[in-house]
Enzyme design. Sequence first.
Site, PDB file in Angstrom:
ATOM      1  NE  ARG A  53       8.051 123.900 -32.600  1.00 52.88           N
ATOM      2  CZ  ARG A  53       8.623 124.956 -32.416  1.00 52.88           C
ATOM      3  NH1 ARG A  53       9.842 125.020 -32.320  1.00 52.88           N
ATOM      4  NH2 ARG A  53       8.082 125.785 -33.278  1.00 52.88           N
ATOM      5  CG  ASN A  76       0.339 142.534  -6.987  1.00 52.94           C
ATOM      6  OD1 ASN A  76       1.559 143.146  -6.433  1.00 52.94           O
ATOM      7  ND2 ASN A  76      -0.594 143.528  -7.061  1.00 52.94           N
ATOM      8  CG  ASP A 126     -12.641 140.662   0.255  1.00 47.85           C
ATOM      9  OD1 ASP A 126     -12.120 141.904   0.438  1.00 47.85           O
ATOM     10  OD2 ASP A 126     -12.080 139.947  -0.294  1.00 47.85           O
ATOM     11  CE  LYS A 129      -6.089 146.312  -8.155  1.00 46.10           C
ATOM     12  NZ  LYS A 129      -6.735 145.501  -7.305  1.00 46.10           N
ATOM     13  CE1 TYR A 166      -3.302 143.110  -8.439  1.00 52.03           C
ATOM     14  CE2 TYR A 166      -3.423 140.702  -8.462  1.00 52.03           C
ATOM     15  CZ  TYR A 166      -3.429 141.860  -7.676  1.00 52.03           C
ATOM     16  OH  TYR A 166      -3.595 142.096  -6.212  1.00 52.03           O
ATOM     17  NE  ARG A 211      -7.570 135.367  -3.393  1.00 52.06           N
ATOM     18  CZ  ARG A 211      -6.989 134.951  -2.137  1.00 52.06           C
ATOM     19  NH1 ARG A 211      -7.125 135.887  -1.416  1.00 52.06           N
ATOM     20  NH2 ARG A 211      -6.377 133.890  -2.090  1.00 52.06           N
TER      21      ARG A 211
END
Length: 182
Positions: free
Chosen positions: A23, A48, A169, A70, A130, A58
């Site tokens: 299931r 987030n 970045d 985190k 997170y 990222r």
Amino acid sequence: MKIVETKIPDVKIIEPKIFGDDRGFFFESYRDDFFNSECAKRNFVQDNHSKSSQGILRGLHYQTEQPQGKLVRVIQGEVFDVAVDLRKSSPTFGQWVGVYLSSENRRQLWVPEGFAHGFYVTSDSAEFVYKCTNYYAPQYEKSLLWDDTDLGISWPLIDNQPPKLSKKDGEGSSFRDAVYFA
């Protein structure tokens, strides 16, 4: 849930116990008493959720003020997730941990305050969620260069192509020029 230690003792992998049958499945993705006894005593204040396509990197992000711990996981797809120790007083200062997180393995990674964090999407796309121990404060956010030679992170780049980066970045600082934690 089960804790898997990493080469940096404060960074932990959490593997859930999964109950499944024809299931579907069920697992606890977070349990406060377990996390506080097995990882760290923390309160989370923000959740987030991001979605990224293959080849996007990222990070490596951190906040110099209002640092964030985190607890990260992937709910669709796969990423290579990295934590870099920026605590000058730590015996693992300047070291990194890299872990594959996916909707298949359902692993989570605890990245404490004092670390830079980033991820690279290895699947067609990935949804990344997170929990944070402090609020996002863009005025204090910093970024380390993903390919800093002093860190030597072994990113699993698809076809050895450079990752897709945000402008921020791409302009991150080197590890040598970074702002560190005490």
